[in-house]
Write an enzyme that holds these catalytic residues in place. Sequence first.
Site, PDB file in Angstrom:
ATOM      1  N   ARG A  45     -11.909  -1.335 -24.673  1.00 47.93           N
ATOM      2  CA  ARG A  45     -10.618  -1.651 -24.028  1.00 47.93           C
ATOM      3  C   ARG A  45     -10.588  -1.216 -22.570  1.00 47.93           C
ATOM      4  O   ARG A  45      -9.822  -1.729 -21.769  1.00 47.93           O
ATOM      5  CB  ARG A  45      -9.477  -0.919 -24.746  1.00 47.93           C
ATOM      6  CG  ARG A  45      -9.328  -1.271 -26.192  1.00 47.93           C
ATOM      7  CD  ARG A  45      -8.419  -0.282 -26.882  1.00 47.93           C
ATOM      8  NE  ARG A  45      -8.973   1.092 -26.814  1.00 47.93           N
ATOM      9  CZ  ARG A  45      -8.340   2.177 -27.235  1.00 47.93           C
ATOM     10  NH1 ARG A  45      -7.128   2.082 -27.745  1.00 47.93           N
ATOM     11  NH2 ARG A  45      -8.911   3.368 -27.144  1.00 47.93           N
ATOM     12  N   ARG A  48      -4.774   8.866   6.501  1.00 44.88           N
ATOM     13  CA  ARG A  48      -3.573   9.717   6.391  1.00 44.88           C
ATOM     14  C   ARG A  48      -4.041  11.155   6.535  1.00 44.88           C
ATOM     15  O   ARG A  48      -4.967  11.576   5.848  1.00 44.88           O
ATOM     16  CB  ARG A  48      -2.884   9.521   5.034  1.00 44.88           C
ATOM     17  CG  ARG A  48      -2.305   8.123   4.821  1.00 44.88           C
ATOM     18  CD  ARG A  48      -1.647   8.032   3.449  1.00 44.88           C
ATOM     19  NE  ARG A  48      -1.229   6.688   3.135  1.00 44.88           N
ATOM     20  CZ  ARG A  48       0.042   6.274   3.032  1.00 44.88           C
ATOM     21  NH1 ARG A  48       1.029   7.130   3.222  1.00 44.88           N
ATOM     22  NH2 ARG A  48       0.331   5.028   2.724  1.00 44.88           N
ATOM     23  N   HIS A  91      -3.031  16.843   6.732  1.00 44.72           N
ATOM     24  CA  HIS A  91      -1.709  17.396   6.426  1.00 44.72           C
ATOM     25  C   HIS A  91      -1.764  18.681   5.601  1.00 44.72           C
ATOM     26  O   HIS A  91      -2.689  18.889   4.829  1.00 44.72           O
ATOM     27  CB  HIS A  91      -0.908  16.384   5.605  1.00 44.72           C
ATOM     28  CG  HIS A  91      -0.640  15.091   6.304  1.00 44.72           C
ATOM     29  ND1 HIS A  91      -0.283  13.946   5.656  1.00 44.72           N
ATOM     30  CD2 HIS A  91      -0.684  14.765   7.625  1.00 44.72           C
ATOM     31  CE1 HIS A  91      -0.111  12.961   6.526  1.00 44.72           C
ATOM     32  NE2 HIS A  91      -0.360  13.436   7.728  1.00 44.72           N
ATOM     33  N   LYS A 116      -2.673  21.536  -3.925  1.00 47.06           N
ATOM     34  CA  LYS A 116      -2.638  20.097  -4.234  1.00 47.06           C
ATOM     35  C   LYS A 116      -3.751  19.764  -5.215  1.00 47.06           C
ATOM     36  O   LYS A 116      -4.877  20.238  -5.067  1.00 47.06           O
ATOM     37  CB  LYS A 116      -2.868  19.257  -2.977  1.00 47.06           C
ATOM     38  CG  LYS A 116      -1.820  19.407  -1.920  1.00 47.06           C
ATOM     39  CD  LYS A 116      -2.127  18.565  -0.693  1.00 47.06           C
ATOM     40  CE  LYS A 116      -1.139  18.892   0.420  1.00 47.06           C
ATOM     41  NZ  LYS A 116      -1.453  18.218   1.685  1.00 47.06           N
ATOM     42  N   HIS A 166      -5.499  18.475   4.616  1.00 44.51           N
ATOM     43  CA  HIS A 166      -6.089  17.406   3.795  1.00 44.51           C
ATOM     44  C   HIS A 166      -5.808  16.044   4.403  1.00 44.51           C
ATOM     45  O   HIS A 166      -4.712  15.783   4.919  1.00 44.51           O
ATOM     46  CB  HIS A 166      -5.502  17.462   2.371  1.00 44.51           C
ATOM     47  CG  HIS A 166      -5.816  16.244   1.559  1.00 44.51           C
ATOM     48  ND1 HIS A 166      -4.858  15.296   1.235  1.00 44.51           N
ATOM     49  CD2 HIS A 166      -6.988  15.797   1.051  1.00 44.51           C
ATOM     50  CE1 HIS A 166      -5.441  14.335   0.552  1.00 44.51           C
ATOM     51  NE2 HIS A 166      -6.720  14.603   0.411  1.00 44.51           N
ATOM     52  N   TYR A 213      -1.023  12.633  -6.379  1.00 43.44           N
ATOM     53  CA  TYR A 213      -0.931  14.055  -6.020  1.00 43.44           C
ATOM     54  C   TYR A 213      -0.044  14.797  -7.015  1.00 43.44           C
ATOM     55  O   TYR A 213       1.000  14.271  -7.408  1.00 43.44           O
ATOM     56  CB  TYR A 213      -0.222  14.252  -4.672  1.00 43.44           C
ATOM     57  CG  TYR A 213      -0.849  13.624  -3.482  1.00 43.44           C
ATOM     58  CD1 TYR A 213      -0.757  12.255  -3.268  1.00 43.44           C
ATOM     59  CD2 TYR A 213      -1.485  14.400  -2.525  1.00 43.44           C
ATOM     60  CE1 TYR A 213      -1.309  11.681  -2.132  1.00 43.44           C
ATOM     61  CE2 TYR A 213      -2.042  13.826  -1.393  1.00 43.44           C
ATOM     62  CZ  TYR A 213      -1.948  12.466  -1.208  1.00 43.44           C
ATOM     63  OH  TYR A 213      -2.492  11.891  -0.090  1.00 43.44           O
ATOM     64  N   ASP A 223       1.079  10.868  12.640  1.00 44.32           N
ATOM     65  CA  ASP A 223      -0.298  11.365  12.614  1.00 44.32           C
ATOM     66  C   ASP A 223      -0.995  11.251  13.972  1.00 44.32           C
ATOM     67  O   ASP A 223      -2.084  11.803  14.156  1.00 44.32           O
ATOM     68  CB  ASP A 223      -1.107  10.661  11.515  1.00 44.32           C
ATOM     69  CG  ASP A 223      -0.772  11.210  10.128  1.00 44.32           C
ATOM     70  OD1 ASP A 223      -0.037  12.213  10.048  1.00 44.32           O
ATOM     71  OD2 ASP A 223      -1.232  10.622   9.127  1.00 44.32           O
TER      72      ASP A 223
HETATM   73  C1  TDO Z   1       4.629  13.962   1.728  1.00 41.57           C
HETATM   74  C2  TDO Z   1       6.060  13.450   1.495  1.00 41.57           C
HETATM   75  C3  TDO Z   1       6.595  12.479   2.300  1.00 41.57           C
HETATM   76  N1  TDO Z   1       7.862  12.040   2.103  1.00 41.57           N
HETATM   77  C4  TDO Z   1       8.396  10.969   2.951  1.00 41.57           C
HETATM   78  C5  TDO Z   1       8.348  11.241   4.438  1.00 41.57           C
HETATM   79  C6  TDO Z   1       8.095   9.866   5.028  1.00 41.57           C
HETATM   80  O1  TDO Z   1       9.333   9.192   5.223  1.00 41.57           O
HETATM   81  C7  TDO Z   1       7.327   9.127   3.952  1.00 41.57           C
HETATM   82  C8  TDO Z   1       5.834   9.080   4.220  1.00 41.57           C
HETATM   83  O2  TDO Z   1       5.399  10.404   4.475  1.00 41.57           O
HETATM   84  P1  TDO Z   1       3.972  10.694   5.116  1.00 41.57           P
HETATM   85  O3  TDO Z   1       3.708   9.749   6.225  1.00 41.57           O
HETATM   86  O4  TDO Z   1       3.896  12.153   5.407  1.00 41.57           O
HETATM   87  O5  TDO Z   1       3.016  10.320   3.881  1.00 41.57           O
HETATM   88  P2  TDO Z   1       1.461  10.638   3.756  1.00 41.57           P
HETATM   89  O6  TDO Z   1       0.822  10.456   5.085  1.00 41.57           O
HETATM   90  O7  TDO Z   1       0.913   9.880   2.633  1.00 41.57           O
HETATM   91  O8  TDO Z   1       1.489  12.190   3.404  1.00 41.57           O
HETATM   92  C9  TDO Z   1       0.540  12.721   2.533  1.00 41.57           C
HETATM   93  O9  TDO Z   1      -0.715  12.720   3.215  1.00 41.57           O
HETATM   94  C10 TDO Z   1      -1.777  13.328   2.493  1.00 41.57           C
HETATM   95  C11 TDO Z   1      -2.994  13.299   3.387  1.00 41.57           C
HETATM   96  C12 TDO Z   1      -1.450  14.624   1.894  1.00 41.57           C
HETATM   97  O10 TDO Z   1      -2.275  15.534   1.796  1.00 41.57           O
HETATM   98  C13 TDO Z   1      -0.100  14.737   1.279  1.00 41.57           C
HETATM   99  O11 TDO Z   1       0.223  16.063   0.940  1.00 41.57           O
HETATM  100  C14 TDO Z   1       0.966  14.134   2.150  1.00 41.57           C
HETATM  101  O12 TDO Z   1       1.132  14.930   3.324  1.00 41.57           O
HETATM  102  O13 TDO Z   1       7.592   9.816   2.729  1.00 41.57           O
HETATM  103  C15 TDO Z   1       8.649  12.561   1.095  1.00 41.57           C
HETATM  104  O14 TDO Z   1       9.830  12.156   0.926  1.00 41.57           O
HETATM  105  N2  TDO Z   1       8.119  13.503   0.265  1.00 41.57           N
HETATM  106  C16 TDO Z   1       6.854  13.970   0.427  1.00 41.57           C
HETATM  107  O15 TDO Z   1       6.384  14.851  -0.368  1.00 41.57           O
END
Ligand code: TDO
Length: 189
Positions: free
Chosen positions: A29, A64, A67, A77, A124, A137, A171
Site C-alpha cells: 500500500r 527559508r 531562523h 525543533k 536553522h 516542525y 530573510d
Molecule cells: C514561524 C511562524 C510564523 N508565523 C507566521 C509569520 C508570517 O506571517 C508567516 C510566515 O512566517 P515565516 O516567513 O517566518 O515562515 P518560515 O520562513 O517558514 O519560518 C520557519 O523557517 C524555518 C527555517 C524554521 O526553522 C522555522 O522555525 C520557522 O522560522 O507565518 C506564525 O504565525 N507562527 C510561526 O510559528
Amino acid sequence: MSACALFKINQSSIPGCVELLPNRFQDHRGAFVKTFHEPSFAKLGLETNYAEEFYSVSALGVIRGLHFQHPPDDQVKLIYCAYGKVQDAVVDLRRGSPTYGHYQVFEISAETGNMLYIPSGLAHGFCTLSEQATMMYKVSKTYSPACDSGIRWDSLDIPWATERPILSERDQTHPPFQNYRSPFVYRPA
Ligand SMILES: Cc1cn([C@H]2C[C@H](O)[C@@H](COP(=O)(O)OP(=O)(O)O[C@H]3O[C@@H](C)C(=O)[C@@H](O)[C@H]3O)O2)c(=O)[nH]c1=O
C-alpha cells in the site's frame, strides 16, 4: 550510529543536534512511519514536550532561514520533510560551544524519512531541492514574534544549492552571522 527500537540516531558534528532515522514499514500500500514516540525520545535524552506543530510548503529554489527564537522563548525543533527533498542547514550560535559558528548541512527527504533534532541555540534554514517540499516542525515553545530572529542565509560559506534563491522580504534583512551578538550559551549535556 546508536539506536533504540523505533529510531536510529546519527550524531552530527554539532553537539546536541542529531539526525533520527525512524523505522519505515513498507508494504504493497505504501509506507508507515512513526515520527514521535515519547518513551523513545525520553530514553534518548531528547525533548518530549512540544508546544506547537506546523508545516511550510516551498517551491524549488526557495531558501527559508536562517531562523531561531532567542531566549526566553528559545525552541528545540524536530523537523522532517513530508513531501519532496531539501538541503537543510544548522548553525551553532551557542557561545562557548566547541562548534560555535560552525554549520552542518543535511539532505532531508520524504523518501529517506530522516528527521533532524535541533537544540536551542542553533539557527536553522533550508533550500528546496524538489519541485515542491513540505517541511514539518514540532517546536518546544509557541511562536513568539518578539523572539523570532534570524541571521542572513549567505553570511557563512554554506554551499547552498542555489545562488539566487527565492526569499521572503524578512530573510533579506537579517544581520549577518558576524554582526549577531548571540545570547545563547553552550551548556554541555
Ligand atoms: C514561524 C511562524 C510564523 N508565523 C507566521 C509569520 C508570517 O506571517 C508567516 C510566515 O512566517 P515565516 O516567513 O517566518 O515562515 P518560515 O520562513 O517558514 O519560518 C520557519 O523557517 C524555518 C527555517 C524554521 O526553522 C522555522 O522555525 C520557522 O522560522 O507565518 C506564525 O504565525 N507562527 C510561526 O510559528
